[in-house]
Scaffold this active site. Structure first.
Site, mmCIF file in Angstrom:
data_model
loop_
_atom_site.group_PDB
_atom_site.id
_atom_site.type_symbol
_atom_site.label_atom_id
_atom_site.label_comp_id
_atom_site.label_asym_id
_atom_site.label_seq_id
_atom_site.Cartn_x
_atom_site.Cartn_y
_atom_site.Cartn_z
ATOM 1 C CG HIS A 1 2.607 -5.906 2.582
ATOM 2 N ND1 HIS A 1 2.509 -6.274 1.252
ATOM 3 C CD2 HIS A 1 3.813 -5.273 2.709
ATOM 4 C CE1 HIS A 1 3.594 -5.890 0.606
ATOM 5 N NE2 HIS A 1 4.408 -5.291 1.462
ATOM 6 C CG HIS B 1 3.644 -1.062 -4.445
ATOM 7 N ND1 HIS B 1 3.693 -2.353 -4.921
ATOM 8 C CD2 HIS B 1 4.694 -0.956 -3.590
ATOM 9 C CE1 HIS B 1 4.709 -2.985 -4.390
ATOM 10 N NE2 HIS B 1 5.336 -2.165 -3.568
#
Length: 590
Positions: free
Chosen positions: A128, A175
């Site tokens: 992830h 991110h």
């Protein structure tokens, strides 16, 4: 012979509890049983032991000869190697032989599952936000954690794609809507190409969370084709009715994302929303400080809703730009809107991937358990950590595996018990990163029923684990690491982690002031779903306050080799110690 065994055992016990050569009675008994009561075991007798007791049916004398020579060199006898080679192995040599984890390992080291089934039939070692070096909000993005993950056997790498803020119109991996720093997409793709098949030759899947304009999607396609070349798998049709197999995709890179919508889009206008990932609503963190840098409509509105609110009449048609990008996508992300029942609806034709947060999976499992399992029989389900896990912690992976979720996405930098369970699961099948799901998660029942992990089933298998002894701490740790003024007080925790009915914790007694503990204690575990059970082992040093960590490992029960096994222990991050190991015995009864 029994009298001889007892006499030898008493002699060895008198040597004192710090003597690392003290063998448990079971080992002495096995030695004399296969040496016909003699004090030395010949090569032929050792071969008989390996085949009959250890179950190593393919073992040959040719395999044993270099190992025997290695063991004899480890011995402390004053006799020459040649003399001892003729005599055979002593009881001490025999114990040293059993402690060789490269020959008496607890698991098979080769791929042995059927790898020709569709991808949906396998659990996949999944990362992830694979590019993050630390927490989810402020850490650096880099290709280094991607490289490390691939070296460990991770097969699913996640990249979040955003337009670069530079004038070159590039693509960055970061991110989004956080204070994390970006890394260039080219750097990530080059590193993936270089390290993809170092650990395993089965396919690497890139899951993309796509925040790109059509023009940049086309640019991604060009970059991927240029960097990966023939390694990049391109499906022959727009949509698949069944996923290809891991065997058919060996040494290939596979793209998984949501296909671009074939609606008018601007070449030059940046998306403030996710085009490619149905999970972005849950995964994107919206920080006040970083929001000023990104155009948004309403931070309380989901990305999917924002996409629908954009007035497409303001944009030019640019289907040509997205055509090449779309044709690279093998695993299509599915719809994220509608009720859970709608999202889990099985399309009779097309197969797809659906992403759910751990929170949504837990909720869905309470009301739509059978639907989850039926969905994963043909389609792929990806589960990712809830957004609150800002320190890159992880959830219990069985939450996903019990319902057939193939991609249980973990923060590989978030070390903890959950990650150690993940590492344990993917030690199975030779550590290739793909583990065939149990048949009850793949096939429908006789009456079209689905497996219910909450239902208590009859005992299917009994696992007996006997903990004999531990070695290696004196080599790998300083004398004062555990206790400043005395040797450590070791004990071993032996646990099963699986479905609720199987999960249990047990532990040995504490062996005080002893660098070479001998426990000689056995534990029995009655398992209803052994296919999903993991054996978790941890050694600790007993202390008045907090017990000190001394090593751990996690092993898939379905893969355990019976007999005496040398089990290497690892540090908290999963890295194997140089010398620390346990001597165990595994027995399975059905």
């Amino acid at each position: 012979m029994k009298a001889k065994i007892l006499k030898l055992s008493k002699m060895l016990t008198k040597k004192g509890k710090v003597n690392k050569e003290e063998p448990p009675l079971d080992l002495i008994e096995a030695f004399f049983n296969f040496s016909n009561g003699e004090n030395h075991m010949s090569k032929d007798q050792l071969l008989g032991f390996m085949v009959e007791y250890q179950g190593e049916e393919n073992c040959t004398l040719l395999d044993l000869e270099p190992i025997i020579e290695k063991v004899l060199q480890m011995g402390s006898s004053s006799s020459s190697i040649e003399t001892r080679n003729i005599e055979g192995l002593s009881i001490d040599d025999f114990v040293n032989f059993l402690l060789l984890d490269d020959f008496n390992a607890p698991l098979k080291d080769e791929v042995h599952h059927d790898m020709k089934a569709p991808l949906s039939h396998y659990f996949m070692y999944t990362g992830h936000n694979s590019y993050l070096t630390g927490n989810q909000l402020t850490s650096l993005s880099s290709d280094v954690p991607i490289i490390e993950a691939l070296k460990q056997g991770v097969r699913v790498i996640e990249l979040d794609l955003w337009p670069s803020s530079t004038k070159d119109g590039g693509i960055k991996v970061v991110h989004g809507r956080t204070l994390t720093t970006p890394v260039a997409l080219t750097k990530c793709l080059e590193s993936i190409k270089k390290h993809a098949f170092v650990k395993s030759d089965f396919p690497v899947i890139l899951t993309l969370e796509d925040h790109l304009t059509p023009k940049l999607q086309a640019k991604f396609a060009e970059m991927a084709i240029q960097i990966f070349g023939e390694m990049l798998y391109c499906p022959e049709t727009d949509y698949l009715t069944e996923f290809p197999s891991p065997a058919s995709l060996k040494n290939m890179v596979v793209i998984s994302t949501k296909p671009p919508k074939e609606s008018p889009q601007s070449e030059g206008t940046r998306h403030d929303v996710s085009n490619g990932s149905e999970s972005s609503e849950d995964e994107s963190w919206e920080l006040q400080d970083s929001m000023a840098k990104v155009k948004t409509i309403d931070k309380n509105v989901s990305d999917e809703e924002k996409l629908e609110d954009i007035n497409t009449s303001d944009y030019k048609v640019n289907q040509q730009s997205t055509r090449g990008y779309k044709h690279l996508i093998t695993i299509h992300g599915g719809k994220s809107e509608g009720t859970m029942k709608d999202r889990l609806k099985v399309d009779g034709g097309k197969v797809r991937r659906l992403s759910l947060s751990e929170k949504k999976l837990k909720t869905a499992s309470e009301s739509h358990g059978p639907d989850l399992i039926r969905f994963t029989q043909k389609n792929i389900l990806r589960i990712f950590p809830r957004g609150e896990r800002v320190q890159s912690s992880n959830f219990k992976p069985h939450l996903g595996w019990m319902y057939g979720a193939q991609m249980v996405a973990f923060n590989m930098q978030g070390h903890g018990k959950s990650l150690r369970l993940m590492q344990g699961m993917f030690k199975a099948n030779g550590g290739c990163g793909y583990v065939k799901k149990p048949e009850f998660l793949i096939q429908k029942g006789a009456h079209n029923e689905a497996f219910d992990p909450k239902k208590t089933l009859p005992v299917k298998q009994i696992l007996k684990v006997k903990v004999y002894k531990g070695v290696g701490w004196r080599s790998d740790f300083s004398r004062t690491h555990f206790d400043r003024f005395s040797p450590p007080d070791f004990y071993t925790k032996v646990c099963i982690v699986g479905v609720g009915a199987d999960s249990v914790k047990k532990k040995t007694s504490v062996k005080t002031d002893n660098w070479y503990p001998v426990w000689d204690e056995e534990f029995e575990f009655r398992l209803t779903v052994p296919e999903l059970a993991l054996l978790r082992i941890e050694v600790k040093d007993k202390d008045k306050t907090t017990d000190d960590f001394a090593g751990q490992t996690c092993l898939p029960v379905s893969e355990l080799k019976c007999g005496f096994r040398s089990v290497p222990l690892c540090d908290l991050k999963g890295k194997k110690f140089n010398s620390v190991k346990l001597l165990l015995r595994f027995q399975l009864e059905t």
